[in-house]
Structures are given as C-alpha cells and as structure tokens.
Write a protein that holds these residues in place. Sequence first.
Motif, mmCIF file in Angstrom:
data_model
loop_
_atom_site.group_PDB
_atom_site.id
_atom_site.type_symbol
_atom_site.label_atom_id
_atom_site.label_comp_id
_atom_site.label_asym_id
_atom_site.label_seq_id
_atom_site.Cartn_x
_atom_site.Cartn_y
_atom_site.Cartn_z
ATOM 1 N N ILE A 27 0.848 -1.211 0.000
ATOM 2 C CA ILE A 27 0.000 0.000 0.000
ATOM 3 C C ILE A 27 0.879 1.256 0.000
ATOM 4 O O ILE A 27 0.640 2.200 -0.768
ATOM 5 C CB ILE A 27 -0.952 0.013 1.207
ATOM 6 N N ILE A 28 1.895 1.271 0.871
ATOM 7 C CA ILE A 28 2.793 2.431 0.932
ATOM 8 C C ILE A 28 3.518 2.616 -0.400
ATOM 9 O O ILE A 28 3.666 3.740 -0.893
ATOM 10 C CB ILE A 28 3.801 2.267 2.089
ATOM 11 N N SER A 29 3.942 1.508 -1.002
ATOM 12 C CA SER A 29 4.622 1.573 -2.289
ATOM 13 C C SER A 29 3.695 2.134 -3.367
ATOM 14 O O SER A 29 4.103 2.958 -4.191
ATOM 15 C CB SER A 29 5.111 0.179 -2.693
ATOM 16 N N ALA A 30 2.443 1.706 -3.364
ATOM 17 C CA ALA A 30 1.470 2.195 -4.352
ATOM 18 C C ALA A 30 1.198 3.682 -4.167
ATOM 19 O O ALA A 30 1.103 4.439 -5.146
ATOM 20 C CB ALA A 30 0.169 1.398 -4.236
ATOM 21 N N ILE A 125 2.443 0.017 -10.094
ATOM 22 C CA ILE A 125 1.677 -0.756 -9.106
ATOM 23 C C ILE A 125 1.827 -2.255 -9.370
ATOM 24 O O ILE A 125 1.968 -3.051 -8.432
ATOM 25 C CB ILE A 125 0.195 -0.331 -9.134
ATOM 26 N N ILE A 126 1.835 -2.637 -10.640
ATOM 27 C CA ILE A 126 1.996 -4.057 -10.983
ATOM 28 C C ILE A 126 3.367 -4.565 -10.537
ATOM 29 O O ILE A 126 3.474 -5.655 -9.960
ATOM 30 C CB ILE A 126 1.804 -4.275 -12.498
ATOM 31 N N GLN A 127 4.425 -3.792 -10.784
ATOM 32 C CA GLN A 127 5.756 -4.257 -10.380
ATOM 33 C C GLN A 127 5.873 -4.327 -8.858
ATOM 34 O O GLN A 127 6.541 -5.216 -8.318
ATOM 35 C CB GLN A 127 6.858 -3.412 -11.003
ATOM 36 N N SER A 128 5.195 -3.423 -8.151
ATOM 37 C CA SER A 128 5.165 -3.494 -6.686
ATOM 38 C C SER A 128 4.406 -4.732 -6.228
ATOM 39 O O SER A 128 4.840 -5.442 -5.324
ATOM 40 C CB SER A 128 4.497 -2.247 -6.105
ATOM 41 N N GLN A 166 12.229 2.139 -2.636
ATOM 42 C CA GLN A 166 12.112 3.323 -3.495
ATOM 43 C C GLN A 166 12.066 2.956 -4.977
ATOM 44 O O GLN A 166 11.474 3.660 -5.791
ATOM 45 C CB GLN A 166 13.272 4.280 -3.240
ATOM 46 N N TYR A 167 12.670 1.814 -5.323
ATOM 47 C CA TYR A 167 12.750 1.438 -6.732
ATOM 48 C C TYR A 167 11.442 0.865 -7.278
ATOM 49 O O TYR A 167 11.276 0.767 -8.499
ATOM 50 C CB TYR A 167 13.899 0.456 -6.957
ATOM 51 N N HIS A 168 10.521 0.475 -6.388
ATOM 52 C CA HIS A 168 9.210 0.020 -6.854
ATOM 53 C C HIS A 168 8.412 1.191 -7.430
ATOM 54 O O HIS A 168 7.458 0.980 -8.181
ATOM 55 C CB HIS A 168 8.417 -0.617 -5.716
ATOM 56 N N SER A 169 8.803 2.402 -7.069
ATOM 57 C CA SER A 169 8.109 3.600 -7.552
ATOM 58 C C SER A 169 8.937 4.304 -8.629
ATOM 59 O O SER A 169 8.836 5.512 -8.802
ATOM 60 C CB SER A 169 7.841 4.552 -6.377
#
Length: 485
Positions: A27-30, A125-128, A166-169
């Motif tokens: 959720i935080i990553s999204a 969001i998909i990669q996260s 941080q890299y998920h975003s």
Amino acid sequence: MCSHFSYKSNSYFTFKKILVLIFLGFIISAVLSNYYIIKYDKYRDNGYSHVMLKDETLLHWYQGAKIVKDVKKGKNFFLSGDVISSKPLPQRLVAIYSLLSGYEIIDEWEPNVKIKLGGKLSFLIIQSLIYYLALVYLALKIIKIFPIENCFYIVFFLAFEHTISQYHSSFWTESFYFTLQILILSLLFNNSNKIFDNLFIGILVGVLFLQRSVAIFYLIPIIIYFIFFYRSKSIKPIIASVIGYTLIVFLVGIYNYKKIDVFYFYPISGKQDIYINLSIPLLSEKEKISEDEMHKKEAQKAYKWLKDNNIKLNDGFDLEMTNVLTLVSFIENEKNKIKFFDYINKRQFKIIFENPLDATKLAIIRVMHFVVLDPTHNYYYNEHRGQNKKPVFIKSKTHKNWIPYRIIYTLLIYFVCFFGLIYFFKQKNYQLLLLLILSILYYTILFGWIGMTRLFVPSLIYLSFFFGNGLVLLMNLLKKNERTI
C-alpha cells in the motif's frame, strides 16, 4: 537448514502479522508511486524530455515502443524490436504492458522522441504487487528455517527499507530484479535435488541476467553453494541449473544472430562500464586533466582505430566536439558497433593493467563509497536530474548535506547485520551463511570498483537475513542485560 517454527506458532509474532506487514508495504509503495507519477510524469522546460524516463529507462521504453510497433505490423513478439544492445527483459516488460493495457508509449517519434503522458501508474503498481507477492512466497519458505520473530523482521526489512522499496516507484530495472532474486532464494531454500527444480533455478538465473547484465555470473555462487550443500550429490543439481541458464542465454544469442548474423548474448553496451567508470577517471587523475578532456584524447585513439579497421562513420561526425562513446551513434553497421565495443573492452583493461597501483587505490575508494546506502536516490534522480538543475546532484550542496546522515544510517544497518552474522555462527547454519555471503561478495567484487551505490542495492536482499536475525539477537541480549542489572 533446520526448521524452528511454523506459521502456526503460538508466538506473539504470527504469519498473519507477516502478511499484514507485506500488505502495508504494498500500500505504501502504491501511494508513493502515485505521488511520483503526479509530480514527475511531465516534461522538462524543453517540452519533450521526460522527467522520470531518461537515460537508461528512456531507452527501455523507447525499445519497448519499437517492439509494440513491430507486433502491430504482424511480427512475432519474440523476434520484434532491435538487436539487443542493452538489457533485453525490461523493454519486453514495457512492451507487454503496452500491448495489454493499450497505453501508447510514444507521443511523437520525430524530430525527437516524446513520451506520452499518463498511463504509467499501473505499471508501477503491478511491479510493486509482483514484488510483494514474491515476499509472501519467501515468507512461506523462511518460516521453516528461522523462528517466526526473526522472519517478521526479515520481511519487515524487505518490505520497508527505503533503499530497496524506493525502486518500486521508479522505472529502473531494480524492482523486477529484486523479485527474481527473492524467487531464486526461495527455490534454493527448498533444498531440492530434483532435476526439474534445479533446471528452473537455472532458468530464473538466466531471466535475472536478462533483467540486468550484472547477473551474468551469478550461477557461480549457486554452484559453489551446491557443492558445499549436496557434496557428492551436487553433480545433478549443478548440471540441471547450468542447462537451464544456458537455454536462456542461447535464446538471446539466437535472437541476435537472426538480426545481424552474429551470435552473442552479452549486451554490447555492458563492455563500456569499466572504461567509463574506472579507466577514464584513472587516466584523468593521472594526467591531471578533466574527464571531458580525457574523453577527447581517448576519442582520438578510438577514431584512429576505426580508420585502421576501415570502419566508416556517418555524416555529421565532429571529432573535436565528441565524447569517445558518441562515436557509436555514427557507426551504422551493427557488426561494426560490436567490433568497436570489443575495442573499448580491450582498451579499458589495457589502461588498468598499465596502472595497477593507481587502479587498485581508486577501486578501494570506490568500494568504500559503493557500500554506503542511499535511500534518497530515486527522489533526487527525479527532482534534481529530472528537472535538469545545476550543478549536477553529486556536486550539489544537498548531496553533501545528506552524506553524514547516509553514513550514520548505513552504519546502524551494518551494526545490526553484524549480530546477524553472529546468529548464523551460533546456529551453525553454515550452508545458508555461505550462500548469502557469496551473493553479497559477488556484487561487491563485480561492481564495487564503479562506486555507484545503486549497484549495491541487490546485496540488501541477502543482508535482510542478517538484519532480521541480528535484530532479534540484539534485542534478546539487551533484555538479558536489563534482567541482570
């Protein structure tokens, strides 16, 4: 690897809490991805340079767009696109996303490539989501190896440590790379001697290489691990994993052969890394001139090599205003580009071998910088470089102000990890300890000399096991001391 607790344990730390941890991380990553898209999915003042997609990431999306273009013309997806000069998987992932979502990547092709705004949040969001689902799979494996409390903190680190998350975003290659690392580790934790299981591990290592070229030799630490773990029974898993890996590499070679009649699998652009990041700075420091001036001197040598080998350059080339590697863009024939990068590859090692002491000194300094964590990289990459602010971020006051905080943060993480090392020795879990240390050393030896902190981040996937176990051991020692006071 012995079993301690399962998710059915009566401990305060439960598997359900680990799942909640993973969900919160996602959720935080999204939310962070949404923030970056709102703030940075835009152009610079010039009207066509995208703030988030630039340098390497722009290349992947551009190549992905060319794959989509070919597919829409009726070409086979796996044979679409250009010859592979960079990491092959990221551009394919972008192309798949575009084909499935209907998002048009390029707004304008001429006179300058212009990335279409909007439509990118779903990709992040998909990669996260894929990463955090991989964490669930990992958690199911490690609860059979470590106490549930230790597992909780291992997952906590992997879910929230910002140098990783941080890299998920971002549109860098790291997020999918981390996911593949976690899946490979999870499969290794099965301790299976079956042919298919190890064949699949080899295939995944091959896919890891497709995502980032740094993984080209990662099968070596795994083979060493097999030898120590399976001993006399290691032949079967080694052969199976090598076959799986070779299969992926062979397919890349065949793809390139069909494009330009040359069989090769290592991206040609990867042959310049040492040259740019070590050899050129080494000569620059030795001759006491700027790196720009050294590039021009090296360009003269490269130009002479091109002439001696009868490789012609396209019109518009100006040797007085060029960086040595801009020569590549003026070489039309792909086979000649490969020859040129072979020259660069030989040249970079020649410089190092001619200056062994200076090269060693510079490499040691670079390694010291390499292992310093940088949880702010993605933000300032967009905010500073993306906005084209001057001076470059690494020479800015903001960068200098962050250094003490980054060093303190890094030392705190490593302090906890040191207790994790003690934990592994106390538990006599030498096989897993060997795999983790070999994996960390792999990235440090292969790319420590560059000094680029971003390249160290994959090591944090393995350090998470030292952090989680070390934190529990440290807290237990503190509690024990409190009771004795």
